[in-house]
Write an enzyme that holds these catalytic residues in place. Structure first.
Site, mmCIF file in Angstrom:
data_model
loop_
_atom_site.group_PDB
_atom_site.id
_atom_site.type_symbol
_atom_site.label_atom_id
_atom_site.label_comp_id
_atom_site.label_asym_id
_atom_site.label_seq_id
_atom_site.Cartn_x
_atom_site.Cartn_y
_atom_site.Cartn_z
ATOM 1 N N ARG A 32 13.672 29.272 -37.050
ATOM 2 C CA ARG A 32 14.288 30.235 -36.046
ATOM 3 C C ARG A 32 14.154 30.303 -35.237
ATOM 4 O O ARG A 32 12.667 30.650 -34.742
ATOM 5 C CB ARG A 32 14.334 31.099 -37.203
ATOM 6 C CG ARG A 32 14.690 32.545 -36.535
ATOM 7 C CD ARG A 32 15.489 33.628 -37.089
ATOM 8 N NE ARG A 32 13.532 34.609 -37.570
ATOM 9 C CZ ARG A 32 13.269 35.644 -38.886
ATOM 10 N NH1 ARG A 32 15.240 35.969 -39.362
ATOM 11 N NH2 ARG A 32 12.312 35.911 -39.480
ATOM 12 N N ARG A 50 9.777 33.781 -32.414
ATOM 13 C CA ARG A 50 8.965 35.342 -33.032
ATOM 14 C C ARG A 50 7.128 34.466 -33.279
ATOM 15 O O ARG A 50 6.953 34.061 -33.885
ATOM 16 C CB ARG A 50 9.710 35.993 -34.184
ATOM 17 C CG ARG A 50 11.095 36.894 -34.498
ATOM 18 C CD ARG A 50 11.805 37.632 -34.937
ATOM 19 N NE ARG A 50 10.452 37.702 -36.062
ATOM 20 C CZ ARG A 50 11.337 38.686 -36.743
ATOM 21 N NH1 ARG A 50 12.253 38.310 -37.277
ATOM 22 N NH2 ARG A 50 10.496 39.170 -38.563
ATOM 23 N N LYS A 53 19.991 38.425 -43.745
ATOM 24 C CA LYS A 53 20.225 38.934 -43.285
ATOM 25 C C LYS A 53 20.718 39.550 -41.487
ATOM 26 O O LYS A 53 22.185 40.195 -41.807
ATOM 27 C CB LYS A 53 19.017 40.498 -43.495
ATOM 28 C CG LYS A 53 18.548 39.807 -44.567
ATOM 29 C CD LYS A 53 17.175 40.968 -45.253
ATOM 30 C CE LYS A 53 16.200 41.305 -44.308
ATOM 31 N NZ LYS A 53 15.598 40.086 -44.803
ATOM 32 N N ARG A 81 12.315 49.346 -47.140
ATOM 33 C CA ARG A 81 11.800 47.385 -47.658
ATOM 34 C C ARG A 81 10.599 48.490 -48.938
ATOM 35 O O ARG A 81 9.631 47.954 -49.603
ATOM 36 C CB ARG A 81 10.669 47.685 -47.027
ATOM 37 C CG ARG A 81 11.475 46.164 -45.679
ATOM 38 C CD ARG A 81 10.814 45.881 -45.036
ATOM 39 N NE ARG A 81 10.876 44.336 -44.371
ATOM 40 C CZ ARG A 81 11.087 43.449 -43.084
ATOM 41 N NH1 ARG A 81 12.052 44.393 -42.725
ATOM 42 N NH2 ARG A 81 10.635 42.940 -43.681
ATOM 43 N N ARG A 100 4.270 37.824 -45.197
ATOM 44 C CA ARG A 100 5.608 38.524 -45.679
ATOM 45 C C ARG A 100 6.331 38.460 -46.978
ATOM 46 O O ARG A 100 7.199 39.843 -47.188
ATOM 47 C CB ARG A 100 6.833 38.921 -44.746
ATOM 48 C CG ARG A 100 5.974 38.843 -43.147
ATOM 49 C CD ARG A 100 6.286 38.129 -41.849
ATOM 50 N NE ARG A 100 7.706 37.968 -41.432
ATOM 51 C CZ ARG A 100 8.568 36.713 -41.080
ATOM 52 N NH1 ARG A 100 8.096 35.968 -39.947
ATOM 53 N NH2 ARG A 100 10.112 37.480 -40.579
HETATM 54 P P1 ADP Z 1 16.204 37.018 -42.076
HETATM 55 O O1 ADP Z 1 17.117 38.433 -41.207
HETATM 56 O O2 ADP Z 1 17.405 37.855 -43.252
HETATM 57 O O3 ADP Z 1 15.186 37.306 -41.878
HETATM 58 P P2 ADP Z 1 18.389 35.053 -40.023
HETATM 59 O O4 ADP Z 1 19.474 35.729 -40.811
HETATM 60 O O5 ADP Z 1 17.114 35.658 -39.310
HETATM 61 O O6 ADP Z 1 17.226 35.518 -41.904
HETATM 62 O O7 ADP Z 1 18.497 34.042 -41.133
HETATM 63 C C1 ADP Z 1 17.014 33.473 -41.039
HETATM 64 C C2 ADP Z 1 17.047 31.385 -40.425
HETATM 65 O O8 ADP Z 1 17.784 31.058 -40.828
HETATM 66 C C3 ADP Z 1 18.177 31.494 -39.789
HETATM 67 O O9 ADP Z 1 17.487 30.975 -38.132
HETATM 68 C C4 ADP Z 1 19.256 31.465 -39.327
HETATM 69 O O10 ADP Z 1 20.351 30.884 -37.893
HETATM 70 C C5 ADP Z 1 18.984 30.602 -40.801
HETATM 71 N N1 ADP Z 1 20.386 30.966 -41.982
HETATM 72 C C6 ADP Z 1 20.677 32.636 -41.918
HETATM 73 N N2 ADP Z 1 22.018 31.997 -42.875
HETATM 74 C C7 ADP Z 1 21.543 30.765 -43.330
HETATM 75 C C8 ADP Z 1 22.493 29.370 -43.992
HETATM 76 N N3 ADP Z 1 22.865 30.249 -45.199
HETATM 77 N N4 ADP Z 1 22.339 28.128 -44.795
HETATM 78 C C9 ADP Z 1 21.455 28.067 -43.444
HETATM 79 N N5 ADP Z 1 20.704 28.505 -42.471
HETATM 80 C C10 ADP Z 1 20.801 30.285 -42.450
HETATM 81 P P1 AMP Z 2 11.865 41.550 -40.238
HETATM 82 O O1 AMP Z 2 12.435 41.413 -38.657
HETATM 83 O O2 AMP Z 2 12.779 42.721 -40.499
HETATM 84 O O3 AMP Z 2 11.495 40.015 -40.587
HETATM 85 O O4 AMP Z 2 10.886 42.493 -39.932
HETATM 86 C C1 AMP Z 2 9.625 41.840 -38.629
HETATM 87 C C2 AMP Z 2 8.109 42.848 -38.800
HETATM 88 O O5 AMP Z 2 8.781 44.564 -38.855
HETATM 89 C C3 AMP Z 2 7.984 43.243 -40.711
HETATM 90 O O6 AMP Z 2 7.544 42.246 -41.103
HETATM 91 C C4 AMP Z 2 7.002 44.092 -40.517
HETATM 92 O O7 AMP Z 2 5.435 44.130 -40.459
HETATM 93 C C5 AMP Z 2 7.770 45.483 -39.728
HETATM 94 N N1 AMP Z 2 8.721 46.239 -40.160
HETATM 95 C C6 AMP Z 2 10.650 45.432 -40.395
HETATM 96 N N2 AMP Z 2 11.226 46.653 -41.366
HETATM 97 C C7 AMP Z 2 10.165 47.091 -41.984
HETATM 98 C C8 AMP Z 2 10.242 48.151 -42.639
HETATM 99 N N3 AMP Z 2 11.364 48.895 -43.493
HETATM 100 N N4 AMP Z 2 9.149 48.581 -43.331
HETATM 101 C C9 AMP Z 2 7.757 48.485 -42.678
HETATM 102 N N5 AMP Z 2 7.312 47.411 -42.045
HETATM 103 C C10 AMP Z 2 9.097 47.191 -41.409
#
Ligand code: ADP
Ligand code: AMP
Length: 219
Positions: free
Chosen positions: A129, A163, A15, A90, A174
């Site tokens: 990541r 993170r 995302k 969420r 999660r």
């Molecule tokens: P989200 O925001 O949904 O938690 P991220 O965009 O941070 O996910 O992506 C998670 C990890 O996967 C990052 O390290 C990113 O570089 C990698 N990633 C994202 N999209 C892809 C893809 N289509 N193929 C391989 N790796 C990806």
């Molecule tokens: P994310 O960066 O989206 O992976 O979110 C990291 C963490 O923040 C999650 O595991 C939750 O603890 C909290 N969080 C982020 N967005 C929300 C949401 N919309 N509702 C509740 N908790 C959230």
């Protein structure tokens, strides 16, 4: 035309990666509640102090807090700014709150794009990541390394971070939260006919192409 879209998918689905592309290519603004909460934790605000333990455990922060953050952030944007909701809503309560937040501001939800990714791939993505500590650009140990070693493509910085909640144990919690509380909101949007499912297992560029096709349909 002003667009309001949700990128929906489990942690690690891509995302944030795709939201950054849409920001660059279309001047849309990413509203990530995860990023807002991490900023609050870093700044030591009352919300950050309250949220930290919940986030470290991989559980969900309260609906009122995150919906409040989204409303505040939207108010800082011009009415013409197109937005991408990333990591929000969420829960069903957040989905309801978002409807009100948008309609109060004369906005409406145009698309919900669900990124479909297998669970094993999610763990692999999240545990690999990392991001630039200066500008926040996202990377991966195998799938998206900086072009020049140890140097951010975007700002040239050399300080990278991971993170604290990106460990396998927290990731499993999660994902369980996603299955139990987030996946069940999809039928709300399916009933409105605004959901498009995209193969999130494809390479980053191809996922971007599929999202572009939703936002700017041919013809
Ligand atoms: P989200 O925001 O949904 O938690 P991220 O965009 O941070 O996910 O992506 C998670 C990890 O996967 C990052 O390290 C990113 O570089 C990698 N990633 C994202 N999209 C892809 C893809 N289509 N193929 C391989 N790796 C990806
Ligand atoms: P994310 O960066 O989206 O992976 O979110 C990291 C963490 O923040 C999650 O595991 C939750 O603890 C909290 N969080 C982020 N967005 C929300 C949401 N919309 N509702 C509740 N908790 C959230």
């Amino acid at each position: 035309m002003t667009l309001n879209i949700i990128l929906l998918g489990p942690p690690g689905a891509g995302k944030g990666t795709q939201a950054a592309r849409l920001e660059d290519e279309h001047g849309m603004v990413q509203l990530s509640t995860g990023d807002m909460l991490r900023a609050a934790v870093k700044a030591g605000t009352p919300i950050g102090v309250q949220a930290k333990a919940v986030m470290d455990a991989g559980e969900l922060v309260s609906d009122d807090i995150v919906s409040g953050l989204i409303g505040e952030r939207l108010d800082q944007l011009g009415a013409e700014t197109s937005v991408i909701f990333d990591g929000y809503p969420r829960t069903a309560a957040q989905a309801d709150a978002l409807d009100t937040i948008l309609s109060d501001r004369g906005r409406q939800l145009d698309h919900v794009i669900e990124l479909l990714v297998e669970e094993d791939a999610l763990v692999d993505r999240i545990t690999g990541r990392f991001s630039c500590g200066t500008c926040g650009a996202g990377y991966h140990d195998r799938y998206k390394l900086p072009k020049v070693a140890d140097t951010c493509d975007q700002c040239g910085g050399h300080d990278f971070k991971r993170r604290p909640d990106d460990n396998e144990e927290t990731v499993r919690t999660r994902m369980a939260e996603y299955r139990a509380k987030t996946a069940p909101i999809l039928p709300i949007y399916d009933a409105r006919g605004i959901v498009t499912r995209v193969d999130g297992m494809a390479p980053i560029d191809q996922v971007n192409d599929a999202i572009e096709a939703v936002l700017t349909p041919a013809g």
